[in-house]
Design a protein around this motif. Structure first.
Motif, short mmCIF file in Angstrom:
data_model
loop_
_atom_site.label_atom_id
_atom_site.label_comp_id
_atom_site.label_asym_id
_atom_site.label_seq_id
_atom_site.Cartn_x
_atom_site.Cartn_y
_atom_site.Cartn_z
N MET A 166 7.40 -5.58 3.02
CA MET A 166 6.56 -5.15 2.38
C MET A 166 6.35 -4.06 1.02
O MET A 166 6.87 -3.02 1.56
CB MET A 166 6.32 -3.83 3.49
N THR A 167 5.62 -4.33 0.09
CA THR A 167 4.99 -3.55 -0.54
C THR A 167 3.61 -2.38 -0.60
O THR A 167 2.98 -3.27 -0.55
CB THR A 167 5.11 -3.87 -2.28
N ALA A 168 3.82 -1.15 -0.44
CA ALA A 168 1.98 -0.56 0.08
C ALA A 168 1.94 -0.39 -1.80
O ALA A 168 3.30 0.08 -2.61
CB ALA A 168 2.79 0.87 0.24
N GLU A 169 0.64 -0.84 -1.57
CA GLU A 169 0.04 0.00 -2.97
C GLU A 169 -1.35 0.61 -2.84
O GLU A 169 -1.87 0.47 -1.68
CB GLU A 169 -0.24 -1.58 -3.86
N ILE A 170 -1.65 1.84 -3.83
CA ILE A 170 -3.16 1.91 -3.17
C ILE A 170 -3.82 2.24 -4.56
O ILE A 170 -2.81 1.68 -5.87
CB ILE A 170 -2.78 3.64 -3.00
N LYS A 171 -5.40 3.05 -4.58
CA LYS A 171 -6.14 2.53 -5.95
C LYS A 171 -5.81 3.49 -6.58
O LYS A 171 -6.16 3.69 -7.41
CB LYS A 171 -6.87 1.63 -5.96
N TRP A 172 -6.10 4.81 -5.55
CA TRP A 172 -6.68 6.49 -6.03
C TRP A 172 -5.47 7.21 -7.24
O TRP A 172 -4.29 6.59 -7.66
CB TRP A 172 -6.75 6.98 -5.10
N LYS A 225 8.28 4.83 1.68
CA LYS A 225 7.25 4.47 2.83
C LYS A 225 6.31 6.22 2.52
O LYS A 225 5.67 6.57 2.74
CB LYS A 225 8.21 6.07 3.68
N ILE A 226 6.64 7.22 0.96
CA ILE A 226 5.70 8.05 0.24
C ILE A 226 4.48 7.37 -0.04
O ILE A 226 2.80 7.55 0.42
CB ILE A 226 6.03 8.89 -0.70
N VAL A 227 4.47 5.85 -0.62
CA VAL A 227 3.23 5.15 -0.97
C VAL A 227 2.87 5.11 0.75
O VAL A 227 1.33 4.34 0.43
CB VAL A 227 3.32 4.35 -1.57
N GLU A 228 3.23 4.23 1.66
CA GLU A 228 2.84 3.95 2.93
C GLU A 228 1.77 4.63 3.47
O GLU A 228 0.56 5.39 4.05
CB GLU A 228 3.63 3.28 3.42
N ALA A 229 2.65 6.09 3.10
CA ALA A 229 1.99 7.58 3.88
C ALA A 229 0.66 7.58 2.73
O ALA A 229 -1.01 7.98 3.01
CB ALA A 229 2.22 8.73 3.12
N ALA A 230 1.08 7.67 1.60
CA ALA A 230 -0.50 7.47 0.43
C ALA A 230 -1.62 6.29 1.30
O ALA A 230 -3.17 7.09 0.87
CB ALA A 230 0.01 7.55 -0.77
N ALA A 231 -0.98 5.14 1.34
CA ALA A 231 -2.09 4.28 1.90
C ALA A 231 -3.13 5.03 3.18
O ALA A 231 -4.77 4.40 3.04
CB ALA A 231 -1.32 3.25 1.89
N MET A 246 -1.50 -2.57 5.75
CA MET A 246 -1.35 -1.10 5.67
C MET A 246 -1.78 -1.00 7.20
O MET A 246 -1.48 0.37 7.75
CB MET A 246 -1.70 -0.92 4.79
N LYS A 247 -2.61 -1.56 8.27
CA LYS A 247 -3.77 -1.50 8.93
C LYS A 247 -2.59 -1.33 10.17
O LYS A 247 -2.73 -0.33 10.93
CB LYS A 247 -5.40 -2.27 8.77
N LYS A 248 -2.17 -3.01 9.98
CA LYS A 248 -1.18 -3.30 11.15
C LYS A 248 -0.20 -1.79 11.08
O LYS A 248 0.80 -1.61 12.39
CB LYS A 248 -0.53 -4.89 10.84
N HIS A 249 0.81 -1.65 9.56
CA HIS A 249 1.47 -1.10 9.88
C HIS A 249 1.84 1.05 10.58
O HIS A 249 2.06 1.04 11.48
CB HIS A 249 2.35 -0.58 8.29
N TRP A 250 0.65 0.80 10.30
CA TRP A 250 -0.25 2.39 10.39
C TRP A 250 -0.68 2.19 11.73
O TRP A 250 -0.48 3.31 12.65
CB TRP A 250 -1.30 2.85 9.51
N GLN A 251 -1.17 1.65 12.71
CA GLN A 251 -1.82 0.76 14.12
C GLN A 251 -0.43 1.21 15.21
O GLN A 251 -0.65 1.67 16.15
CB GLN A 251 -2.93 -0.39 14.29
N ARG A 252 0.32 0.04 14.29
CA ARG A 252 1.26 0.11 15.33
C ARG A 252 2.14 1.52 15.64
O ARG A 252 3.14 1.55 16.20
CB ARG A 252 2.90 -0.73 14.44
#
Length: 375
Positions: A1-7, A312-318, A354-360
């Protein structure tokens, strides 16, 4: 899983160099790999003072800026005085490593403007002595001191205390795209060089505040992060040994919850925020927004533990990007904030992955908390 953010975001990741290595070594290796360059800089910090009447001493310590082959700033590698437990103060100071101390930040801004950070300890402050029409004074301890024409101390340059060359806070340039890849380029090499996570370490994320600049957005942001702040700290596993965290002053929620504030245009709203006793040393830093800081116009999340995994850092940022996106959505309001972090995340514009990741993770934390309550 590769997290991406826009900001557009900047990252501050606190690490520790292995014994015998320094933050400069990491900057040099990265420059060699990329065909870039490293420039020594003054890094400004403050620390508590034991001198009566002087609550803090202002410091300049050696930092190192990394530029890529085209001359663009990539990251800085600097000290962080909150990192203490992993470093031996009794170790002799390393040659060429010094700090400049004054009791007023304005004096150190003069040092930054007039002195060369690449100069040696015995002459770096000579331009300041020239400004005050005095001579640089040396001491048997290895310190060099500038006084004014009345003999009052202006600034002192002293050998850096033991192992203060080892703390390494990586401060990235603002990143607009490819966040994970760009962080990996820095952190993979830090891992390879044996850098580790320090005892008090943290990761800070600075989100570009441009789209947050409205009274109603700030009101929603304060509602969200006050309501779910403790839940978020548990979720991201805040480092309990991290210092300089804490809540906002009560006056912030009192101000932003009022209809009067929420109806203000942005210049007026920012002026009202600037009147509060806000500090950067809290869980979520609004000070740069309130003061209109052009050099760092950001909302800063400070509750993340130090991490060396870029994913993990980008997942947190997401996660936090989703919450901020909810705050800037014109269809949401302070009154419509969901009753739980899980429900808020459901309604936030976060990717399905990301929603599934953090809801879990929320569900796991909830089960742990329930089990503890039972026992």
């Amino acid at each position: 899983m590769t997290a991406e953010i826009k900001w557009k975001t900047g990252f501050e990741i606190e690490l520790a160099a292995p014994r015998g290595r320094t933050r400069k070594d990491l900057a040099d290796v990265l420059a060699l790999q990329s065909g870039g360059t490293v420039q020594r800089i003054f890094h400004s910090q403050s620390e508590p003072s034991k001198v009566p009447g002087r609550p803090t001493f202002e410091n300049l310590t050696p930092g190192f800026q990394l530029f890529d082959s085209s001359g663009q700033w990539v990251a800085s590698f600097v000290d962080d005085l909150t990192l203490q437990a992993d470093f031996d103060k009794q170790t002799p100071s390393q040659p060429g490593w010094y700090r400049i101390i004054a009791d007023e930040a304005r004096l150190l801004r003069l040092v930054i403007r007039h002195c060369d950070p690449a100069s040696s300890i015995d002459n770096v402050l000579e331009p300041i002595a020239d400004l005050f029409g005095t001579k640089l004074l040396s001491h048997d301890s290895g310190m060099f001191r500038v006084v004014d024409d009345r003999g009052v101390s202006v600034a002192i340059c002293a050998p850096l205390p033991g192992e203060r060359e080892r703390p390494c806070e990586i401060v990235t340039a603002p990143i607009s795209s490819g966040h994970c890849e760009k962080l990996s380029q820095l952190l993979d090499e830090a891992n390879a060089q044996g850098f580790t996570i320090p005892n008090e370490g943290a990761t800070h994320i600075h989100f570009d505040a441009t789209t947050l600049c409205s009274a109603i957005c700030i009101a929603k942001l304060v509602f969200v992060f006050e309501k779910f702040g403790e839940d978020l700290k548990r979720l991201v596993e805040v480092n309990g040994r991290c210092v300089r965290l804490g809540a906002w002053p009560e006056s912030l929620s009192e101000l932003t919850s009022s209809e009067k504030f929420q109806s203000l245009d942005w210049p007026e709203a920012r002026q009202e925020l600037s009147k509060l006793s806000l500090s950067k040393y809290c869980d979520f830093n609004l000070l740069n927004i309130a003061t209109g800081n052009d050099l760092k116009h950001t909302f800063e999340v400070r509750i993340l533990p130090s991490m060396m995994d870029s994913t993990k850092i980008v997942e947190a940022a997401a996660l936090f990007e989703g919450l901020l996106d909810w705050c800037i959505d014109p269809t949401t309001s302070p009154a419509s904030i969901p009753s739980s972090l899980s429900l808020l995340l459901d309604s936030a514009p976060v990717t399905r992955t990301m929603k599934k990741h953090w809801q879990r993770k929320i569900a796991i934390k909830s089960r742990i908390t329930t089990t503890k309550d039972i026992w």
